[in-house]
Design a protein around this motif. Structure first.
Motif, PDB file in Angstrom:
ATOM      1  N   PHE A  75       0.817  -1.033  -0.098  1.00 48.13           N
ATOM      2  CA  PHE A  75       0.002  -0.069   0.094  1.00 48.13           C
ATOM      3  C   PHE A  75       0.955   1.347   0.068  1.00 48.13           C
ATOM      4  O   PHE A  75       0.808   2.075  -0.912  1.00 48.13           O
ATOM      5  CB  PHE A  75      -0.969   0.027   1.030  1.00 48.13           C
ATOM      6  N   HIS A  76       1.878   1.478   0.814  1.00 43.87           N
ATOM      7  CA  HIS A  76       2.750   2.517   1.167  1.00 43.87           C
ATOM      8  C   HIS A  76       3.525   2.640  -0.301  1.00 43.87           C
ATOM      9  O   HIS A  76       4.112   3.771  -0.388  1.00 43.87           O
ATOM     10  CB  HIS A  76       3.224   2.526   2.327  1.00 43.87           C
ATOM     11  N   PHE A  77       3.743   1.579  -0.949  1.00 43.87           N
ATOM     12  CA  PHE A  77       4.699   1.738  -2.098  1.00 43.87           C
ATOM     13  C   PHE A  77       3.700   2.535  -3.360  1.00 43.87           C
ATOM     14  O   PHE A  77       4.298   3.132  -3.991  1.00 43.87           O
ATOM     15  CB  PHE A  77       5.212   0.278  -2.509  1.00 43.87           C
ATOM     16  N   PHE A  78       2.589   1.897  -3.616  1.00 45.84           N
ATOM     17  CA  PHE A  78       1.626   2.225  -4.358  1.00 45.84           C
ATOM     18  C   PHE A  78       0.792   3.381  -4.020  1.00 45.84           C
ATOM     19  O   PHE A  78       0.396   4.275  -4.869  1.00 45.84           O
ATOM     20  CB  PHE A  78       0.660   1.374  -5.175  1.00 45.84           C
ATOM     21  N   GLY A  79       0.510   3.523  -2.706  1.00 48.21           N
ATOM     22  CA  GLY A  79      -0.831   4.780  -2.371  1.00 48.21           C
ATOM     23  C   GLY A  79      -0.173   5.822  -1.922  1.00 48.21           C
ATOM     24  O   GLY A  79       1.154   6.134  -1.801  1.00 48.21           O
ATOM     25  N   PRO A  80      -1.092   6.757  -1.863  1.00 47.20           N
ATOM     26  CA  PRO A  80      -0.743   8.278  -1.446  1.00 47.20           C
ATOM     27  C   PRO A  80      -0.461   8.375  -0.136  1.00 47.20           C
ATOM     28  O   PRO A  80      -1.108   7.446   0.602  1.00 47.20           O
ATOM     29  CB  PRO A  80      -1.766   9.224  -2.098  1.00 47.20           C
ATOM     30  N   GLN A  81      -0.081   9.403   0.566  1.00 53.31           N
ATOM     31  CA  GLN A  81       0.183   9.648   1.770  1.00 53.31           C
ATOM     32  C   GLN A  81      -1.335  10.470   2.282  1.00 53.31           C
ATOM     33  O   GLN A  81      -1.774  11.169   1.574  1.00 53.31           O
ATOM     34  CB  GLN A  81       1.238  10.564   2.073  1.00 53.31           C
ATOM     35  N   THR A  82      -1.876   9.992   3.340  1.00 53.18           N
ATOM     36  CA  THR A  82      -3.081  10.549   3.972  1.00 53.18           C
ATOM     37  C   THR A  82      -2.484  11.292   5.259  1.00 53.18           C
ATOM     38  O   THR A  82      -1.720  10.538   6.244  1.00 53.18           O
ATOM     39  CB  THR A  82      -4.000   9.421   4.294  1.00 53.18           C
ATOM     40  N   LYS A  83      -2.927  12.500   5.475  1.00 53.26           N
ATOM     41  CA  LYS A  83      -2.902  13.316   6.523  1.00 53.26           C
ATOM     42  C   LYS A  83      -4.005  13.479   7.213  1.00 53.26           C
ATOM     43  O   LYS A  83      -5.018  13.703   6.850  1.00 53.26           O
ATOM     44  CB  LYS A  83      -2.264  14.742   6.065  1.00 53.26           C
ATOM     45  N   TYR A  84      -3.821  13.144   8.669  1.00 52.36           N
ATOM     46  CA  TYR A  84      -4.976  13.630   9.633  1.00 52.36           C
ATOM     47  C   TYR A  84      -5.541  15.213   9.392  1.00 52.36           C
ATOM     48  O   TYR A  84      -4.802  16.048   9.634  1.00 52.36           O
ATOM     49  CB  TYR A  84      -4.616  13.306  10.768  1.00 52.36           C
ATOM     50  N   GLY A  85      -6.882  15.323   9.177  1.00 57.55           N
ATOM     51  CA  GLY A  85      -7.235  16.562   8.879  1.00 57.55           C
ATOM     52  C   GLY A  85      -7.327  17.082   7.619  1.00 57.55           C
ATOM     53  O   GLY A  85      -7.724  18.250   7.166  1.00 57.55           O
ATOM     54  N   ASP A  86      -7.062  16.221   6.571  1.00 55.35           N
ATOM     55  CA  ASP A  86      -6.561  16.706   5.167  1.00 55.35           C
ATOM     56  C   ASP A  86      -7.872  16.161   4.412  1.00 55.35           C
ATOM     57  O   ASP A  86      -8.265  15.090   4.225  1.00 55.35           O
ATOM     58  CB  ASP A  86      -5.611  15.975   4.339  1.00 55.35           C
ATOM     59  N   LEU A  87      -8.715  17.130   3.940  1.00 52.56           N
ATOM     60  CA  LEU A  87     -10.118  16.558   3.315  1.00 52.56           C
ATOM     61  C   LEU A  87      -9.822  17.291   1.736  1.00 52.56           C
ATOM     62  O   LEU A  87      -9.688  18.262   1.708  1.00 52.56           O
ATOM     63  CB  LEU A  87     -11.336  17.253   3.911  1.00 52.56           C
ATOM     64  N   ASN A  88     -10.035  16.306   0.903  1.00 48.68           N
ATOM     65  CA  ASN A  88      -9.946  16.639  -0.573  1.00 48.68           C
ATOM     66  C   ASN A  88      -8.873  17.337  -0.923  1.00 48.68           C
ATOM     67  O   ASN A  88      -8.699  18.212  -1.738  1.00 48.68           O
ATOM     68  CB  ASN A  88     -11.334  17.514  -0.954  1.00 48.68           C
ATOM     69  N   GLY A  89      -7.611  17.022  -0.563  1.00 52.28           N
ATOM     70  CA  GLY A  89      -6.360  17.583  -0.672  1.00 52.28           C
ATOM     71  C   GLY A  89      -5.963  18.909  -0.253  1.00 52.28           C
ATOM     72  O   GLY A  89      -5.100  19.268  -0.332  1.00 52.28           O
ATOM     73  N   ASP A  90      -6.928  19.366   0.428  1.00 50.49           N
ATOM     74  CA  ASP A  90      -6.871  20.557   1.208  1.00 50.49           C
ATOM     75  C   ASP A  90      -6.844  20.583   2.610  1.00 50.49           C
ATOM     76  O   ASP A  90      -7.841  20.107   3.261  1.00 50.49           O
ATOM     77  CB  ASP A  90      -7.616  21.689   0.772  1.00 50.49           C
ATOM     78  N   LEU A  91      -5.795  20.925   3.299  1.00 52.08           N
ATOM     79  CA  LEU A  91      -5.653  20.938   4.906  1.00 52.08           C
ATOM     80  C   LEU A  91      -6.898  21.965   5.191  1.00 52.08           C
ATOM     81  O   LEU A  91      -7.262  22.753   4.491  1.00 52.08           O
ATOM     82  CB  LEU A  91      -4.623  21.576   5.477  1.00 52.08           C
ATOM     83  N   LEU A  92      -7.713  21.378   6.272  1.00 49.76           N
ATOM     84  CA  LEU A  92      -8.625  22.380   6.748  1.00 49.76           C
ATOM     85  C   LEU A  92      -8.062  24.014   7.163  1.00 49.76           C
ATOM     86  O   LEU A  92      -7.202  23.917   7.745  1.00 49.76           O
ATOM     87  CB  LEU A  92      -9.278  21.935   7.953  1.00 49.76           C
ATOM     88  N   VAL A  93      -8.864  24.818   6.757  1.00 49.18           N
ATOM     89  CA  VAL A  93      -8.184  26.124   7.172  1.00 49.18           C
ATOM     90  C   VAL A  93      -9.002  26.979   7.876  1.00 49.18           C
ATOM     91  O   VAL A  93      -8.394  28.026   8.608  1.00 49.18           O
ATOM     92  CB  VAL A  93      -8.066  26.858   5.693  1.00 49.18           C
ATOM     93  N   SER A  94     -10.234  26.945   8.181  1.00 48.58           N
ATOM     94  CA  SER A  94     -11.085  27.745   8.853  1.00 48.58           C
ATOM     95  C   SER A  94     -10.506  27.576  10.509  1.00 48.58           C
ATOM     96  O   SER A  94     -10.181  26.522  10.884  1.00 48.58           O
ATOM     97  CB  SER A  94     -12.524  27.462   8.913  1.00 48.58           C
TER      98      SER A  94
END
Length: 194
Positions: free
Chosen positions: A97-116
């Motif tokens: 999975f980590h060879f082929f898959g993207p990194q996922t970050k906690y709080g990251d929605l739709n590729g944009d970190l939450l900003v409000s």
């Protein structure tokens, strides 16, 4: 002159040492390796499968502990070998999975970190808890590799005094790693983008 048994044990310790270093290094490389336009494809199921495998491993570890406390050595062996096999399957699946898959970050929605400010404030404590659990999981998963391999080796060679001595450390760490892996999955899965 070294006996055949001593040579086998020395070779086994060497193999355990190499695996104990190689496995965490490979995982670390995969985690920090930059991935441009990662295509997850059919590998999207792997995080969910990994959580199931970790759950199965934790159940086997707990059942194995209960079995040995009840003196049921055959059941203990069955559960512990099952936990080892599940852990090995998890490692292969995790690496894929980590060879082929993207990194996922906690709080990251739709590729944009939450900003409000409200959204960031709402995530601050859960993110902190997540990071503490994740960090402890990562550090202990790396340190448990040689312990598990040694525990399995001592059981395989019927070296019960050494097996009993090492499993006092191995079992609680291994169990924590399996359970915390599921907790990390449950906390990060809402942010998967695949």
């Amino acid at each position: 002159m070294e006996s055949t048994l001593e040579k086998k044990e020395r070779l086994s310790m060497w193999v355990i040492g190499v695996l104990s270093v190689a496995i965490p290094v490979v995982v670390a490389i995969l985690l920090f390796m930059p991935k441009e336009n990662a295509e997850i494809g059919g590998f999207a199921i792997l995080p969910h499968l990994n959580a199931l495998i970790n759950t199965g491993s934790a159940v086997c570890l707990i059942a194995g502990f209960i079995a040995i406390k009840k003196g049921q050595k055959d059941w203990h062996q069955t559960f512990m070998v099952s936990a080892f096999i599940l852990g090995s399957l998890f490692l292969v699946s995790y690496v894929l999975f980590h060879f082929f898959g993207p990194q996922t970050k906690y709080g990251d929605l739709n590729g944009d970190l939450l900003v409000s400010a409200e959204e960031l404030a709402a995530l601050a404590i859960p993110r902190g808890v997540y990071l503490v659990i994740l960090l402890s999981h990562i550090l202990l998963s790396a340190s448990v590799v040689p312990l598990v391999l040694l525990a399995m080796y001592y059981a395989w060679t019927s070296n019960w005094p050494k097996h009993k001595k090492i499993v006092k450390w191995t079992w609680p760490i291994w169990t924590y790693v399996a359970i915390s892996g599921v907790v990390v999955y449950l906390m990060i899965s809402p942010f998967y983008q695949f």
